[in-house]
Structure formats: structure tokens, C-alpha cells
Write an enzyme that holds these catalytic residues in place. Structure first.
Site, PDB file in Angstrom:
ATOM      1  N   MET A 117       0.848  -1.196   0.000  1.00 23.99           N
ATOM      2  CA  MET A 117       0.000   0.000   0.000  1.00 23.99           C
ATOM      3  C   MET A 117       0.887   1.250   0.000  1.00 23.99           C
ATOM      4  O   MET A 117       0.424   2.339   0.356  1.00 23.99           O
ATOM      5  CB  MET A 117      -0.933  -0.014   1.205  1.00 23.99           C
ATOM      6  CG  MET A 117      -1.905  -1.197   1.140  1.00 23.99           C
ATOM      7  SD  MET A 117      -3.458  -0.929   1.994  1.00 23.99           S
ATOM      8  CE  MET A 117      -2.894  -0.653   3.652  1.00 23.99           C
ATOM      9  N   HIS A 147       9.430  -3.408   3.493  1.00 24.55           N
ATOM     10  CA  HIS A 147       8.939  -3.616   2.122  1.00 24.55           C
ATOM     11  C   HIS A 147      10.103  -3.898   1.169  1.00 24.55           C
ATOM     12  O   HIS A 147      10.001  -4.736   0.267  1.00 24.55           O
ATOM     13  CB  HIS A 147       8.226  -2.361   1.601  1.00 24.55           C
ATOM     14  CG  HIS A 147       6.958  -2.010   2.316  1.00 24.55           C
ATOM     15  ND1 HIS A 147       6.852  -0.917   3.148  1.00 24.55           N
ATOM     16  CD2 HIS A 147       5.734  -2.592   2.312  1.00 24.55           C
ATOM     17  CE1 HIS A 147       5.624  -0.846   3.618  1.00 24.55           C
ATOM     18  NE2 HIS A 147       4.925  -1.850   3.129  1.00 24.55           N
ATOM     19  N   ASP A 161       8.401   9.298  -3.085  1.00 28.41           N
ATOM     20  CA  ASP A 161       9.422   8.780  -2.170  1.00 28.41           C
ATOM     21  C   ASP A 161       9.558   7.255  -2.307  1.00 28.41           C
ATOM     22  O   ASP A 161      10.665   6.707  -2.255  1.00 28.41           O
ATOM     23  CB  ASP A 161       9.022   9.178  -0.737  1.00 28.41           C
ATOM     24  CG  ASP A 161      10.068   8.732   0.259  1.00 28.41           C
ATOM     25  OD1 ASP A 161      11.225   9.144   0.085  1.00 28.41           O
ATOM     26  OD2 ASP A 161       9.747   7.943   1.166  1.00 28.41           O
ATOM     27  N   GLN A 209      12.928   5.003  -3.108  1.00 25.70           N
ATOM     28  CA  GLN A 209      13.407   3.894  -2.281  1.00 25.70           C
ATOM     29  C   GLN A 209      13.559   2.612  -3.089  1.00 25.70           C
ATOM     30  O   GLN A 209      14.404   1.777  -2.788  1.00 25.70           O
ATOM     31  CB  GLN A 209      12.422   3.643  -1.145  1.00 25.70           C
ATOM     32  CG  GLN A 209      12.351   4.769  -0.162  1.00 25.70           C
ATOM     33  CD  GLN A 209      11.930   4.229   1.184  1.00 25.70           C
ATOM     34  OE1 GLN A 209      12.587   3.360   1.751  1.00 25.70           O
ATOM     35  NE2 GLN A 209      10.819   4.725   1.677  1.00 25.70           N
ATOM     36  N   LYS A 248       4.946 -10.186   9.068  1.00 27.96           N
ATOM     37  CA  LYS A 248       4.355  -9.387  10.147  1.00 27.96           C
ATOM     38  C   LYS A 248       2.833  -9.524  10.124  1.00 27.96           C
ATOM     39  O   LYS A 248       2.205  -9.628  11.155  1.00 27.96           O
ATOM     40  CB  LYS A 248       4.738  -7.909  10.017  1.00 27.96           C
ATOM     41  CG  LYS A 248       4.175  -7.104  11.183  1.00 27.96           C
ATOM     42  CD  LYS A 248       4.644  -5.686  11.162  1.00 27.96           C
ATOM     43  CE  LYS A 248       3.774  -4.816  10.308  1.00 27.96           C
ATOM     44  NZ  LYS A 248       2.425  -4.583  10.836  1.00 27.96           N
ATOM     45  N   SER A 253       4.096   1.043   8.409  1.00 29.03           N
ATOM     46  CA  SER A 253       3.758   2.408   7.987  1.00 29.03           C
ATOM     47  C   SER A 253       2.964   3.115   9.082  1.00 29.03           C
ATOM     48  O   SER A 253       2.985   4.341   9.174  1.00 29.03           O
ATOM     49  CB  SER A 253       2.933   2.360   6.705  1.00 29.03           C
ATOM     50  OG  SER A 253       3.651   1.667   5.714  1.00 29.03           O
ATOM     51  N   ARG A 254       2.271   2.359   9.913  1.00 29.55           N
ATOM     52  CA  ARG A 254       1.419   2.976  10.940  1.00 29.55           C
ATOM     53  C   ARG A 254       2.214   3.433  12.164  1.00 29.55           C
ATOM     54  O   ARG A 254       1.660   4.116  13.022  1.00 29.55           O
ATOM     55  CB  ARG A 254       0.296   2.021  11.336  1.00 29.55           C
ATOM     56  CG  ARG A 254      -0.738   1.883  10.214  1.00 29.55           C
ATOM     57  CD  ARG A 254      -1.944   1.079  10.643  1.00 29.55           C
ATOM     58  NE  ARG A 254      -3.030   1.201   9.702  1.00 29.55           N
ATOM     59  CZ  ARG A 254      -3.396   0.256   8.816  1.00 29.55           C
ATOM     60  NH1 ARG A 254      -2.737  -0.877   8.744  1.00 29.55           N
ATOM     61  NH2 ARG A 254      -4.420   0.450   8.017  1.00 29.55           N
TER      62      ARG A 254
HETATM   63  O1  PAF Z   1      -0.107  -5.975   3.453  1.00 26.30           O
HETATM   64  C1  PAF Z   1      -0.524  -5.003   2.793  1.00 26.30           C
HETATM   65  O2  PAF Z   1       0.135  -3.967   2.680  1.00 26.30           O
HETATM   66  C2  PAF Z   1      -1.893  -5.087   2.144  1.00 26.30           C
HETATM   67  O3  PAF Z   1      -2.801  -5.758   2.942  1.00 26.30           O
HETATM   68  C3  PAF Z   1      -1.834  -5.680   0.733  1.00 26.30           C
HETATM   69  C4  PAF Z   1      -1.374  -7.133   0.760  1.00 26.30           C
HETATM   70  C5  PAF Z   1      -0.900  -4.864  -0.130  1.00 26.30           C
HETATM   71  C6  PAF Z   1      -3.226  -5.655   0.098  1.00 26.30           C
HETATM   72  O4  PAF Z   1      -3.707  -4.359  -0.025  1.00 26.30           O
END
Ligand code: PAF
Length: 286
Positions: free
Chosen positions: A33, A40, A80, A84, A154, A191-192
Site C-alpha cells: 500500500m 517492504h 518517495d 526507495q 508481520k 507504515s502505521r
Molecule cells: O499488506 C498489505 O500492505 C496489504 O494488505 C496488501 C497485501 C498490499 C493488500 O492491499
């Protein structure tokens, strides 16, 4: 190092992938996302180690947010993210608009749902969340048709649910999980985490510490799962967080374990200020 190119329409995505297919190249997908962090990038690097071309998708999927959740506030940082991704082995970013992903609108689109697994743990406090996830992941699988797809451990429940969807719907996709990337104090990257105030940020690693304590107890032979779960909830609460659940489950099915199960996972979720944090520890006995 140059940023990967971006496709925001299905036609551009498919044209690029068709070229790679004609050249006999393996394709991996890393769904995200956006608002990328090192966790990531680990997924992208793992994908690049297994396929010649990696597509990362960046789409804040409205279907997986409930009413009152942070869909509007979720950070959108595509420029951004592209910086990355430079040098990670990502060959293409698919960053569609909502209209491209859901031309029938959010409410009119076909849904993909894994019953049971999607209703427990995080599904209890986030009804409909996992149906939103499986719907978008199924769609991404159909759009990209990857040989493999990489997800973070995670979101362990999400990984188990996606594996179940792949089995149930016969997607020819090899689903891989990658270990959680952590800050130096143990907090899982997310991200949160940016929603945390400095005081909350100092308290946040307590959830991982509680998970580690439970995992250690299991490795040492403890089998009173109820007592372990209660101790985990208490530890998190005494650190100033509001625990949602702290559960010992089987790794494969997320069912409550029997005393002789060897592959366990301890999972937790809690609220801390504006953030909802999730984390887990895998426990392999023997
Ligand atoms: O893990 C995530 O960031 C989301 O749930 C995903 C797998 C990209 C689906 O929107």
C-alpha cells in the site's frame, strides 16, 4: 540508481509483462500500500532473488479499511516510494487509481472471501478487512499473473489467508513469506508507526517483548496456553497499550493448538494512541 517506471493503467502493465513473458522471464509480485520502509524493500529484494522481473504494486485499497479507520489518513508517498525502490531490483511499479481497480465502484465490485480464517483474531475487530485484502490480491494476481508473490510475515494472518485463497482458487502462484524487519528496539516496522507520539513510540516495543517472552516459555516447555495468553495481555496492558488479543495458535491453520503441536505462532494486536499495532513470533519446537 534510477527509479522504476510506473504503470497506472492495466494496458501498460500487461504490455510490459507480455514482453517479459515472451523473453521467458519469471515474474514476481510484491503487493504494497506504499509508504515503503525497509521491511517492504526486503520483500522486493527477496522477490528479485527468485524471479528475473519484480512488479511492486502501490495501492491504498479502500476495501480493506472499515468505517472510522485510517483510509483517508493513510500516507500516500509515491514519489518517495519510487526513490526507495531504485536499486532494489524492482522492474515496474503498478500504481493504479481506485477507478482502475474498481470500475464498478467499491460497493459494486465482486468480492473474494476466505471464511473462518478471516473472521478470527484481527478479523474480529476489523470485520470485512480480510475480504478486502483477498479481493485486491486476487485481482492483482489476475492482472500480473506472477510466478510468485511475496508478503511480509508481520501480517501473519494475512499470509495464511492468502495461502488458503491460492489453494481454494487454484492460483498458479507460489506465495512466499519474508521475516519481519524490526527497529533496533524490536518494534516491527510498519507504515502505521508514524502515528505514534514520542511517548507511545517508547512504549511500543513492549508488545514484541511480550511475544518473545511467550515464545521463550513455549520453547522451555510451557503448555498452559491460557496462562501464557493472559500473561501476554497483562504485559501489554501494563506498558500502557490496549491489547486486543494475545493468542497462541497453530502456524498452518491458526487453530488453537494441542499440547503436542510443534509449529506454533504467538500473535498479538493492540491499540496505542492512533495506531493499531500487530506482531507475532513463530515458534518451532524440536
Ligand atoms: O499488506 C498489505 O500492505 C496489504 O494488505 C496488501 C497485501 C498490499 C493488500 O492491499
Amino acid at each position: 540508481m534510477s527509479r522504476p517506471p510506473v504503470a497506472d493503467e492495466v494496458s501498460g502493465l500487461r504490455a510490459r509483462i507480455a514482453e517479459w513473458r515472451r523473453a521467458g522471464l519469471r515474474v514476481a509480485l510484491v503487493p504494497t500500500m506504499g509508504n515503503l520502509h525497509e521491511g517492504h524493500l526486503d520483500l522486493v529484494r527477496a522477490a528479485a532473488g527468485r524471479a528475473e522481473r519484480v512488479v511492486a504494486s502501490v495501492f491504498v485499497n479502500p476495501l480493506q479499511f472499515g468505517p472510522g479507520e485510517d483510509f483517508a489518513a493513510y500516507p500516500r508517498t509515491l514519489a518517495d516510494d519510487l526513490e526507495q525502490l531504485a536499486g532494489t531490483g524492482c522492474a515496474l511499479v503498478f500504481a493504479p487509481s481506485e477507478a482502475v481497480m474498481y470500475p464498478q465502484g467499491r460497493d459494486g465490485t465482486t468480492r473474494v472471501e476466505v471464511p473462518g480464517l478471516g473472521d478470527m483474531l484481527c478479523g474480529t475487530s476489523r470485520p470485512g478487512h480480510f475480504a478486502g485484502v483477498t479481493t485486491v490480491v486476487a485481482k492483482l494476481f489476475n492482472l500480473v499473473q506472477p510466478d510468485l508473490a511475496v508478503f511480509g510475515q508481520k501480517d501473519y494472518q494475512q499470509l495464511v489467508i492468502i495461502r488458503q485463497m491460492v489453494r481454494d482458487l487454484d492460483f498458479p502462484v507460489d506465495v512466499r513469506g519474508v521475516p519481519t524487519r524490526r527497529e533496533s528496539d524490536g518494534l516491527a516496522m510498519s507504515s502505521r508507526n508514524r502515528y505514534l507520539t514520542p511517548t507511545e513510540r517508547r512504549a511500543a516495543p513492549a508488545m514484541h517483548a511480550a511475544l518473545q517472552a511467550a515464545a521463550e516459555a513455549l520453547r522451555a516447555g510451557e503448555r498452559d496456553f491460557v496462562a501464557l495468553q493472559q500473561a501476554g495481555m497483562d504485559n501489554i496492558e501494563s506498558a500502557g497499550m490496549s491489547p486486543e488479543y494475545f493468542e497462541v495458535r497453530r502456524q498452518d491453520s491458526l487453530a488453537p493448538p494441542a499440547a503436542d503441536d510443534r509449529n506454533l505462532v504467538v500473535l498479538a494486536a493492540s491499540k496505542l494512541g492512533r495506531a493499531r499495532l500487530i506482531d507475532n513470533e513463530l515458534v518451532e519446537l524440536d
